[in-house]
Design a protein around this motif. Structure first.
Motif, PDB file in Angstrom:
ATOM      1  N   GLN A  51      14.940  -5.385   1.280  1.00 41.14           N
ATOM      2  CA  GLN A  51      15.108  -5.681   0.102  1.00 41.14           C
ATOM      3  C   GLN A  51      14.272  -6.963   0.303  1.00 41.14           C
ATOM      4  N   GLY A  52      12.646  -7.203  -0.374  1.00 44.82           N
ATOM      5  CA  GLY A  52      12.144  -8.462  -0.648  1.00 44.82           C
ATOM      6  C   GLY A  52      10.566  -8.293  -0.021  1.00 44.82           C
ATOM      7  N   ASP A  53       9.743  -8.991  -0.026  1.00 39.19           N
ATOM      8  CA  ASP A  53       7.963  -9.335  -0.020  1.00 39.19           C
ATOM      9  C   ASP A  53       8.141  -8.732   1.513  1.00 39.19           C
ATOM     10  N   LEU A  54       8.092  -7.228   0.752  1.00 35.16           N
ATOM     11  CA  LEU A  54       7.698  -5.950   1.953  1.00 35.16           C
ATOM     12  C   LEU A  54       7.172  -4.298   1.561  1.00 35.16           C
ATOM     13  N   LYS A  55       5.917  -4.334   2.000  1.00 35.19           N
ATOM     14  CA  LYS A  55       5.958  -2.702   1.385  1.00 35.19           C
ATOM     15  C   LYS A  55       7.206  -1.627   0.622  1.00 35.19           C
TER      16      LYS A  55
END
Length: 239
Positions: free
Chosen positions: A121-125
Protein backbone atom coordinates in the motif's frame (compact mmCIF):
# COMPACT_ATOMS: atom_id res chain seq x y z
CA UNK A 1 50.12 -44.84 23.89
CA UNK A 2 47.88 -42.00 22.72
CA UNK A 3 44.59 -41.97 24.69
CA UNK A 4 41.37 -42.36 22.73
CA UNK A 5 39.14 -39.29 22.55
CA UNK A 6 36.34 -39.20 25.08
CA UNK A 7 32.67 -39.14 24.11
CA UNK A 8 32.49 -35.45 25.05
CA UNK A 9 35.47 -34.67 22.82
CA UNK A 10 33.93 -36.53 19.88
CA UNK A 11 30.66 -34.65 20.38
CA UNK A 12 32.49 -31.32 20.39
CA UNK A 13 34.27 -32.23 17.15
CA UNK A 14 30.99 -33.21 15.49
CA UNK A 15 29.35 -29.97 16.58
CA UNK A 16 32.28 -27.99 15.20
CA UNK A 17 32.10 -29.80 11.85
CA UNK A 18 28.32 -29.38 11.56
CA UNK A 19 28.24 -25.76 12.76
CA UNK A 20 27.35 -23.24 10.03
CA UNK A 21 30.24 -21.16 8.71
CA UNK A 22 28.12 -18.03 8.88
CA UNK A 23 25.64 -16.78 11.45
CA UNK A 24 23.49 -13.65 11.49
CA UNK A 25 24.59 -11.19 14.16
CA UNK A 26 23.47 -7.66 15.10
CA UNK A 27 25.60 -4.79 13.79
CA UNK A 28 25.60 -1.12 12.85
CA UNK A 29 27.59 0.03 9.82
CA UNK A 30 28.27 3.54 8.54
CA UNK A 31 28.97 4.37 4.89
CA UNK A 32 30.00 7.41 2.90
CA UNK A 33 27.59 7.93 0.00
CA UNK A 34 28.96 9.10 -3.36
CA UNK A 35 27.16 10.29 -6.48
CA UNK A 36 29.06 10.68 -9.75
CA UNK A 37 32.30 10.15 -7.84
CA UNK A 38 31.65 12.96 -5.35
CA UNK A 39 30.85 12.64 -1.66
CA UNK A 40 27.17 13.55 -1.33
CA UNK A 41 26.01 12.10 1.98
CA UNK A 42 26.14 9.16 4.33
CA UNK A 43 24.31 5.92 4.97
CA UNK A 44 23.68 3.61 7.90
CA UNK A 45 22.84 -0.08 7.76
CA UNK A 46 21.65 -1.76 10.93
CA UNK A 47 20.64 -5.31 11.78
CA UNK A 48 18.99 -5.91 15.16
CA UNK A 49 17.16 -8.77 16.81
CA UNK A 50 13.63 -7.87 17.87
CA UNK A 51 10.97 -9.58 19.99
CA UNK A 52 10.68 -13.25 19.15
CA UNK A 53 13.38 -15.88 19.04
CA UNK A 54 14.09 -15.64 15.31
CA UNK A 55 12.83 -12.15 14.47
CA UNK A 56 15.16 -9.52 13.10
CA UNK A 57 15.04 -6.13 11.41
CA UNK A 58 17.39 -4.66 8.84
CA UNK A 59 17.35 -0.89 8.22
CA UNK A 60 19.12 1.17 5.58
CA UNK A 61 19.06 4.95 5.64
CA UNK A 62 20.75 7.21 3.08
CA UNK A 63 20.91 10.96 3.58
CA UNK A 64 22.44 13.82 1.63
CA UNK A 65 24.60 16.40 3.38
CA UNK A 66 24.13 20.17 3.68
CA UNK A 67 20.65 20.23 2.28
CA UNK A 68 21.50 18.10 -0.75
CA UNK A 69 19.09 15.34 0.25
CA UNK A 70 15.92 16.76 -1.27
CA UNK A 71 17.69 18.27 -4.26
CA UNK A 72 19.31 14.97 -5.27
CA UNK A 73 16.68 12.53 -4.04
CA UNK A 74 19.32 11.20 -1.64
CA UNK A 75 16.97 10.79 1.32
CA UNK A 76 15.85 7.18 1.56
CA UNK A 77 14.80 5.08 4.55
CA UNK A 78 14.15 1.36 4.13
CA UNK A 79 13.42 -1.41 6.61
CA UNK A 80 12.47 -5.08 6.51
CA UNK A 81 11.22 -7.13 9.43
CA UNK A 82 12.09 -10.78 8.89
CA UNK A 83 12.50 -14.13 10.59
CA UNK A 84 15.01 -16.90 10.05
CA UNK A 85 14.71 -20.58 9.22
CA UNK A 86 18.19 -21.95 9.60
CA UNK A 87 20.20 -19.44 7.56
CA UNK A 88 17.27 -18.48 5.31
CA UNK A 89 15.68 -15.03 5.58
CA UNK A 90 11.89 -14.72 5.34
CA UNK A 91 10.49 -11.16 5.09
CA UNK A 92 7.43 -10.31 7.20
CA UNK A 93 6.99 -6.61 6.43
CA UNK A 94 8.72 -3.92 4.42
CA UNK A 95 8.65 -0.12 4.46
CA UNK A 96 10.29 2.50 2.25
CA UNK A 97 10.22 6.28 2.57
CA UNK A 98 11.88 8.53 -0.01
CA UNK A 99 11.96 12.33 -0.04
CA UNK A 100 12.93 14.66 -2.87
CA UNK A 101 12.28 18.25 -3.87
CA UNK A 102 8.48 18.92 -3.99
CA UNK A 103 7.68 15.22 -3.61
CA UNK A 104 7.78 12.27 -1.25
CA UNK A 105 6.96 8.60 -1.37
CA UNK A 106 5.99 6.06 1.25
CA UNK A 107 5.29 2.38 0.58
CA UNK A 108 4.48 -0.40 3.06
CA UNK A 109 4.25 -4.11 2.31
CA UNK A 110 3.15 -7.17 4.33
CA UNK A 111 4.23 -10.76 3.63
CA UNK A 112 1.57 -13.25 4.76
CA UNK A 113 3.29 -16.63 4.70
CA UNK A 114 0.19 -18.48 5.90
CA UNK A 115 -1.74 -17.23 2.87
CA UNK A 116 1.43 -17.32 0.69
CA UNK A 117 0.70 -13.78 -0.45
CA UNK A 118 2.28 -10.33 -0.16
CA UNK A 119 0.62 -6.96 -0.70
CA UNK A 120 1.71 -3.30 -0.74
CA UNK A 121 0.00 0.00 0.00
CA UNK A 122 1.06 3.60 -0.43
CA UNK A 123 2.51 5.69 -3.21
CA UNK A 124 2.73 3.18 -6.05
CA UNK A 125 0.75 2.29 -9.14
CA UNK A 126 -2.65 0.65 -8.74
CA UNK A 127 -1.54 -2.59 -10.42
CA UNK A 128 1.30 -2.85 -7.90
CA UNK A 129 -1.20 -2.96 -5.02
CA UNK A 130 -2.61 -6.35 -6.02
CA UNK A 131 -1.60 -9.44 -3.97
CA UNK A 132 1.58 -11.19 -5.14
CA UNK A 133 1.94 -14.99 -4.65
CA UNK A 134 4.88 -15.98 -2.46
CA UNK A 135 7.31 -18.85 -2.95
CA UNK A 136 9.68 -20.42 -0.45
CA UNK A 137 12.94 -18.46 -0.47
CA UNK A 138 11.43 -15.12 -1.57
CA UNK A 139 13.11 -12.05 -0.09
CA UNK A 140 12.79 -8.29 -0.07
CA UNK A 141 15.38 -6.27 -1.99
CA UNK A 142 16.96 -5.07 1.25
CA UNK A 143 17.59 -8.65 2.39
CA UNK A 144 19.78 -9.27 -0.66
CA UNK A 145 22.46 -7.16 1.07
CA UNK A 146 22.62 -9.81 3.80
CA UNK A 147 22.16 -12.78 1.48
CA UNK A 148 25.30 -12.00 -0.53
CA UNK A 149 27.30 -11.89 2.72
CA UNK A 150 25.89 -15.29 3.65
CA UNK A 151 26.34 -16.93 0.24
CA UNK A 152 29.33 -15.40 -1.54
CA UNK A 153 32.18 -17.78 -2.39
CA UNK A 154 34.78 -17.27 -5.14
CA UNK A 155 33.40 -18.36 -8.52
CA UNK A 156 29.89 -19.07 -7.21
CA UNK A 157 26.64 -18.15 -8.99
CA UNK A 158 23.90 -16.67 -6.77
CA UNK A 159 20.18 -16.65 -7.56
CA UNK A 160 17.47 -14.81 -5.60
CA UNK A 161 13.77 -14.20 -6.18
CA UNK A 162 12.86 -10.77 -4.84
CA UNK A 163 9.27 -9.77 -4.07
CA UNK A 164 9.07 -6.05 -3.41
CA UNK A 165 6.96 -3.02 -4.35
CA UNK A 166 4.18 -5.27 -5.67
CA UNK A 167 6.26 -7.19 -8.21
CA UNK A 168 8.69 -10.09 -8.48
CA UNK A 169 12.18 -10.01 -9.96
CA UNK A 170 14.90 -12.59 -10.41
CA UNK A 171 18.33 -11.43 -9.30
CA UNK A 172 21.35 -13.34 -10.58
CA UNK A 173 24.88 -12.62 -9.41
CA UNK A 174 28.34 -13.92 -10.25
CA UNK A 175 31.12 -13.96 -7.66
CA UNK A 176 34.56 -13.31 -9.12
CA UNK A 177 36.91 -16.31 -8.94
CA UNK A 178 39.64 -14.22 -7.32
CA UNK A 179 39.49 -11.66 -4.53
CA UNK A 180 40.71 -8.11 -5.03
CA UNK A 181 42.00 -5.37 -2.76
CA UNK A 182 39.35 -2.72 -2.12
CA UNK A 183 40.48 0.53 -0.48
CA UNK A 184 37.75 2.17 1.58
CA UNK A 185 38.65 5.30 3.51
CA UNK A 186 41.91 4.47 5.35
CA UNK A 187 41.35 0.70 5.25
CA UNK A 188 41.95 -1.99 2.65
CA UNK A 189 39.93 -5.19 2.34
CA UNK A 190 40.68 -8.40 0.49
CA UNK A 191 37.17 -8.68 -0.94
CA UNK A 192 35.07 -10.77 -3.29
CA UNK A 193 33.40 -8.85 -6.10
CA UNK A 194 29.77 -9.83 -6.69
CA UNK A 195 28.20 -8.56 -9.95
CA UNK A 196 24.56 -8.72 -10.93
CA UNK A 197 24.45 -10.45 -14.31
CA UNK A 198 20.82 -9.97 -15.39
CA UNK A 199 20.16 -6.32 -14.58
CA UNK A 200 20.71 -4.94 -18.09
CA UNK A 201 21.51 -1.24 -17.77
CA UNK A 202 20.70 -1.41 -14.04
CA UNK A 203 23.86 -2.75 -12.40
CA UNK A 204 24.58 -3.56 -8.77
CA UNK A 205 28.02 -4.58 -7.55
CA UNK A 206 28.87 -5.72 -4.02
CA UNK A 207 32.29 -6.17 -2.47
CA UNK A 208 32.25 -8.70 0.37
CA UNK A 209 35.12 -9.35 2.80
CA UNK A 210 35.44 -12.38 5.04
CA UNK A 211 34.55 -11.62 8.65
CA UNK A 212 32.76 -8.34 7.83
CA UNK A 213 28.97 -8.65 8.40
CA UNK A 214 28.02 -6.04 5.80
CA UNK A 215 29.23 -5.27 2.25
CA UNK A 216 32.37 -3.11 2.30
CA UNK A 217 31.13 -1.36 -0.83
CA UNK A 218 27.82 -1.26 -2.76
CA UNK A 219 27.80 0.35 -6.21
CA UNK A 220 24.60 0.99 -8.18
CA UNK A 221 24.97 2.04 -11.82
CA UNK A 222 22.48 3.04 -14.52
CA UNK A 223 23.35 3.25 -18.22
CA UNK A 224 27.03 2.91 -17.43
CA UNK A 225 27.10 5.79 -14.93
CA UNK A 226 27.44 5.61 -11.15
CA UNK A 227 24.14 6.36 -9.44
CA UNK A 228 24.93 5.57 -5.81
CA UNK A 229 28.20 4.34 -4.32
CA UNK A 230 28.25 3.33 -0.64
CA UNK A 231 31.70 2.84 0.89
CA UNK A 232 32.06 1.41 4.38
CA UNK A 233 33.55 3.73 6.99
CA UNK A 234 33.11 1.63 10.12
CA UNK A 235 31.01 -1.12 11.64
CA UNK A 236 30.50 -2.56 15.09
CA UNK A 237 28.54 -5.33 16.72
CA UNK A 238 25.52 -4.50 18.84
CA UNK A 239 25.09 -6.30 22.19
Amino acid sequence: MTPLPTRATLLAILLLISAPAWALEPFVATYDAYRAGKLAGSATMKVAQVSGENRWQVDLGVRGTRGLARLSGLDIQQSTLFDTNGTDFRPLSQATTQSALFTGKKVVGVYDWNARSAQWQGDLKKNRRAPVPLQTGDMSALLVNLAVIRDAEPGRQLHYRVVDFGKTRDYQYAVAPQTEIVAVDDLSYDAMRVDRTNGGNDETIFWVAQGVPTPVRILQREDGEDKLDLRLVEYQGVP
